[in-house]
Design a protein around this motif. Sequence first.
Motif, PDB file in Angstrom:
ATOM      1  N   ALA A  68       0.933  -1.148  -0.282  1.00  0.00           N
ATOM      2  CA  ALA A  68      -0.005   0.258  -0.141  1.00  0.00           C
ATOM      3  C   ALA A  68       0.875   1.221  -0.194  1.00  0.00           C
ATOM      4  O   ALA A  68       0.849   2.452  -0.762  1.00  0.00           O
ATOM      5  CB  ALA A  68      -1.414  -0.372   1.183  1.00  0.00           C
ATOM      6  N   LEU A  69       2.350   1.137   0.483  1.00  0.00           N
ATOM      7  CA  LEU A  69       2.860   2.361   1.127  1.00  0.00           C
ATOM      8  C   LEU A  69       3.337   2.597  -0.626  1.00  0.00           C
ATOM      9  O   LEU A  69       3.980   3.945  -1.041  1.00  0.00           O
ATOM     10  CB  LEU A  69       3.841   2.263   1.386  1.00  0.00           C
ATOM     11  N   PHE A  70       3.783   0.957  -1.273  1.00  0.00           N
ATOM     12  CA  PHE A  70       4.741   1.954  -2.834  1.00  0.00           C
ATOM     13  C   PHE A  70       3.003   2.272  -3.414  1.00  0.00           C
ATOM     14  O   PHE A  70       3.448   3.372  -5.027  1.00  0.00           O
ATOM     15  CB  PHE A  70       4.997  -0.106  -3.388  1.00  0.00           C
ATOM     16  N   GLY A  71       2.073   1.375  -3.418  1.00  0.00           N
ATOM     17  CA  GLY A  71       1.303   1.726  -4.973  1.00  0.00           C
ATOM     18  C   GLY A  71       0.139   3.566  -4.348  1.00  0.00           C
ATOM     19  O   GLY A  71      -0.276   3.969  -5.573  1.00  0.00           O
ATOM     20  N   LEU A  72       0.302   3.502  -2.992  1.00  0.00           N
ATOM     21  CA  LEU A  72      -0.301   4.862  -2.850  1.00  0.00           C
ATOM     22  C   LEU A  72       0.493   6.135  -2.728  1.00  0.00           C
ATOM     23  O   LEU A  72       0.408   7.345  -1.541  1.00  0.00           O
ATOM     24  CB  LEU A  72      -1.525   4.923  -1.816  1.00  0.00           C
ATOM     25  N   SER A  73       1.590   5.842  -1.765  1.00  0.00           N
ATOM     26  CA  SER A  73       2.422   6.688  -2.297  1.00  0.00           C
ATOM     27  C   SER A  73       3.486   7.300  -3.275  1.00  0.00           C
ATOM     28  O   SER A  73       3.398   7.993  -3.681  1.00  0.00           O
ATOM     29  CB  SER A  73       3.288   6.685  -0.757  1.00  0.00           C
ATOM     30  N   ALA A 147      -1.370  -6.833  -4.045  1.00  0.00           N
ATOM     31  CA  ALA A 147      -0.790  -5.869  -5.685  1.00  0.00           C
ATOM     32  C   ALA A 147      -1.425  -5.407  -6.373  1.00  0.00           C
ATOM     33  O   ALA A 147      -0.389  -3.856  -6.895  1.00  0.00           O
ATOM     34  CB  ALA A 147       1.073  -6.861  -6.195  1.00  0.00           C
ATOM     35  N   LEU A 148      -1.491  -5.926  -7.016  1.00  0.00           N
ATOM     36  CA  LEU A 148      -2.473  -5.440  -8.785  1.00  0.00           C
ATOM     37  C   LEU A 148      -3.548  -5.127  -8.585  1.00  0.00           C
ATOM     38  O   LEU A 148      -3.816  -3.554  -8.769  1.00  0.00           O
ATOM     39  CB  LEU A 148      -2.461  -6.895  -9.204  1.00  0.00           C
ATOM     40  N   ALA A 149      -4.062  -4.888  -7.238  1.00  0.00           N
ATOM     41  CA  ALA A 149      -5.062  -4.636  -6.744  1.00  0.00           C
ATOM     42  C   ALA A 149      -5.068  -3.142  -6.040  1.00  0.00           C
ATOM     43  O   ALA A 149      -5.276  -2.111  -6.577  1.00  0.00           O
ATOM     44  CB  ALA A 149      -6.263  -5.410  -5.864  1.00  0.00           C
ATOM     45  N   VAL A 150      -4.168  -3.057  -5.568  1.00  0.00           N
ATOM     46  CA  VAL A 150      -3.761  -1.954  -4.843  1.00  0.00           C
ATOM     47  C   VAL A 150      -2.947  -0.698  -5.647  1.00  0.00           C
ATOM     48  O   VAL A 150      -3.028   0.301  -6.025  1.00  0.00           O
ATOM     49  CB  VAL A 150      -2.312  -1.916  -3.191  1.00  0.00           C
ATOM     50  N   ILE A 170      -4.606  12.822  -1.147  1.00  0.00           N
ATOM     51  CA  ILE A 170      -5.366  11.660  -1.482  1.00  0.00           C
ATOM     52  C   ILE A 170      -5.040  10.390  -0.921  1.00  0.00           C
ATOM     53  O   ILE A 170      -5.412   9.763  -0.612  1.00  0.00           O
ATOM     54  CB  ILE A 170      -6.333  11.827  -2.554  1.00  0.00           C
ATOM     55  N   GLY A 171      -3.649  10.338  -1.373  1.00  0.00           N
ATOM     56  CA  GLY A 171      -3.198   8.797  -0.969  1.00  0.00           C
ATOM     57  C   GLY A 171      -3.141   8.666   0.013  1.00  0.00           C
ATOM     58  O   GLY A 171      -3.350   7.271   0.517  1.00  0.00           O
ATOM     59  N   SER A 172      -2.709   9.078   1.133  1.00  0.00           N
ATOM     60  CA  SER A 172      -3.000   9.205   2.581  1.00  0.00           C
ATOM     61  C   SER A 172      -4.077   8.999   3.520  1.00  0.00           C
ATOM     62  O   SER A 172      -4.424   8.348   3.790  1.00  0.00           O
ATOM     63  CB  SER A 172      -2.004  10.360   3.366  1.00  0.00           C
ATOM     64  N   LEU A 173      -4.828   9.535   1.972  1.00  0.00           N
ATOM     65  CA  LEU A 173      -7.152   9.554   2.658  1.00  0.00           C
ATOM     66  C   LEU A 173      -6.981   8.098   2.874  1.00  0.00           C
ATOM     67  O   LEU A 173      -7.777   7.221   2.873  1.00  0.00           O
ATOM     68  CB  LEU A 173      -7.719  10.354   1.931  1.00  0.00           C
ATOM     69  N   VAL A 174      -6.745   7.660   1.464  1.00  0.00           N
ATOM     70  CA  VAL A 174      -6.680   6.034   1.143  1.00  0.00           C
ATOM     71  C   VAL A 174      -6.137   5.470   1.912  1.00  0.00           C
ATOM     72  O   VAL A 174      -6.486   3.651   2.203  1.00  0.00           O
ATOM     73  CB  VAL A 174      -6.486   5.717   0.104  1.00  0.00           C
ATOM     74  N   PHE A 175      -4.952   5.022   2.463  1.00  0.00           N
ATOM     75  CA  PHE A 175      -4.115   4.801   2.721  1.00  0.00           C
ATOM     76  C   PHE A 175      -4.215   3.880   4.199  1.00  0.00           C
ATOM     77  O   PHE A 175      -4.282   2.885   4.550  1.00  0.00           O
ATOM     78  CB  PHE A 175      -2.613   5.698   2.894  1.00  0.00           C
ATOM     79  N   PHE A 176      -4.710   5.058   4.699  1.00  0.00           N
ATOM     80  CA  PHE A 176      -4.873   4.695   6.396  1.00  0.00           C
ATOM     81  C   PHE A 176      -6.132   3.503   6.714  1.00  0.00           C
ATOM     82  O   PHE A 176      -6.285   3.489   7.713  1.00  0.00           O
ATOM     83  CB  PHE A 176      -5.090   5.926   6.795  1.00  0.00           C
ATOM     84  N   PRO A 177      -7.531   4.184   5.924  1.00  0.00           N
ATOM     85  CA  PRO A 177      -8.605   3.357   6.288  1.00  0.00           C
ATOM     86  C   PRO A 177      -7.974   1.352   5.312  1.00  0.00           C
ATOM     87  O   PRO A 177      -8.890   0.239   6.448  1.00  0.00           O
ATOM     88  CB  PRO A 177      -9.402   3.379   5.517  1.00  0.00           C
ATOM     89  N   LEU A 178      -7.368   1.608   4.423  1.00  0.00           N
ATOM     90  CA  LEU A 178      -7.280   0.418   3.973  1.00  0.00           C
ATOM     91  C   LEU A 178      -5.770  -0.093   4.924  1.00  0.00           C
ATOM     92  O   LEU A 178      -6.015  -1.645   5.058  1.00  0.00           O
ATOM     93  CB  LEU A 178      -6.440   0.438   2.773  1.00  0.00           C
ATOM     94  N   ILE A 198     -16.587  -6.313   6.377  1.00  0.00           N
ATOM     95  CA  ILE A 198     -16.129  -4.810   5.551  1.00  0.00           C
ATOM     96  C   ILE A 198     -14.593  -5.089   5.206  1.00  0.00           C
ATOM     97  O   ILE A 198     -13.982  -4.560   3.993  1.00  0.00           O
ATOM     98  CB  ILE A 198     -16.166  -3.968   6.991  1.00  0.00           C
ATOM     99  N   SER A 199     -13.572  -5.784   6.501  1.00  0.00           N
ATOM    100  CA  SER A 199     -12.467  -5.800   5.605  1.00  0.00           C
ATOM    101  C   SER A 199     -12.402  -7.060   5.476  1.00  0.00           C
ATOM    102  O   SER A 199     -11.549  -7.055   3.859  1.00  0.00           O
ATOM    103  CB  SER A 199     -12.144  -6.402   6.944  1.00  0.00           C
ATOM    104  N   ASP A 200     -12.981  -7.743   4.542  1.00  0.00           N
ATOM    105  CA  ASP A 200     -13.052  -8.706   3.198  1.00  0.00           C
ATOM    106  C   ASP A 200     -13.090  -8.196   2.430  1.00  0.00           C
ATOM    107  O   ASP A 200     -13.067  -8.770   1.787  1.00  0.00           O
ATOM    108  CB  ASP A 200     -13.922  -9.709   3.878  1.00  0.00           C
ATOM    109  N   GLY A 201     -14.460  -7.278   2.569  1.00  0.00           N
ATOM    110  CA  GLY A 201     -14.094  -6.286   1.354  1.00  0.00           C
ATOM    111  C   GLY A 201     -13.504  -5.965   0.701  1.00  0.00           C
ATOM    112  O   GLY A 201     -13.256  -4.385  -0.351  1.00  0.00           O
ATOM    113  N   SER A 202     -12.177  -5.152   1.212  1.00  0.00           N
ATOM    114  CA  SER A 202     -10.903  -4.411   1.244  1.00  0.00           C
ATOM    115  C   SER A 202     -10.098  -4.864   0.567  1.00  0.00           C
ATOM    116  O   SER A 202      -9.809  -6.587   0.553  1.00  0.00           O
ATOM    117  CB  SER A 202     -10.434  -4.069   2.837  1.00  0.00           C
ATOM    118  N   PRO A 203      -9.810  -3.891  -0.230  1.00  0.00           N
ATOM    119  CA  PRO A 203      -8.020  -5.154  -0.768  1.00  0.00           C
ATOM    120  C   PRO A 203      -7.279  -5.952   0.286  1.00  0.00           C
ATOM    121  O   PRO A 203      -6.281  -6.388  -0.054  1.00  0.00           O
ATOM    122  CB  PRO A 203      -7.460  -4.107  -2.419  1.00  0.00           C
ATOM    123  N   LEU A 204      -6.992  -4.783   1.169  1.00  0.00           N
ATOM    124  CA  LEU A 204      -5.724  -4.895   2.057  1.00  0.00           C
ATOM    125  C   LEU A 204      -6.395  -6.538   2.701  1.00  0.00           C
ATOM    126  O   LEU A 204      -5.458  -7.275   3.234  1.00  0.00           O
ATOM    127  CB  LEU A 204      -5.176  -3.833   3.212  1.00  0.00           C
TER     128      LEU A 204
END
Length: 246
Positions: A68-73, A147-150, A170-178, A198-204
């Motif tokens: 997530a850090l790589f993809g969203l940062s 990895a592909l999803a994130v 925006i990346g930070s706003l998405v990163f922390f909930p994930l 909800i966690s099961d439906g998230s990519p992470l």
Amino acid sequence: MSALFRLTVTETRLFLREPIVLFFAVAFAPALLVVLGLVPSMREPSADLGGARPIDAYLPVVVTMGVALFGLSGLTQLFAGYREKGVLRRMRTTPVRPVAMIGAQLLMALVLSGVTMVVMLVVGRLAFDVHLPRRLPAFLLGYLLVALAVFAIGLLVGALAPNGRAASAIGSLVFFPLVFLAGLWVPRATMSGVLLRISDGSPLGAGVQSLQDATAGQWPHPLHLAVLLAWTVVAGGLAARHFRWE
């Protein structure tokens, strides 16, 4: 393929020239794993985790957090920064097509993040006696899909953000909930029923469970694999559709 390879090599060289982005995208997650492993309570069996050690449960979490850090940062700021500086506008006059640019970014991210994942597995095993995945093919499949999803989400943010600063925000706003849904603060094993769904439906969340299943010697649940594929297709398709040169 030759053009894609050359473009990937070029993008990798440019990415490695950004020390701050490189640290958070590649080195921060392994460093966090070491810090967690040095905490004595992380190496002791926990009743809340069914007798497992927290460090064993947290390794897949930290692995997905690194993705997530790589993809969203990294990817988001790279894409938005290219647009802001006019790099993409100049590339528009070349034969480079959006799909080639996106493909090169994804390939670079997969290779570099894969190296980071291997480093974390080695450090976890040698330093803290964390068990290696018992089903390595399943682990690699789960890692590839998360990895592909994130990365697809990161490319979408980079495609929509007007500049590097907005992409970072925006990346930070998405990163922390994930990463919360991945179980960084509240382990998935202790989540309530609604929060777990909800966690099961998230990519992470789906990614962490897939990696934990593979580590335990099981194949990931088809639902979690389907969730990861859905995020990849939807976010990746939107990133390609809304790609802007300037």
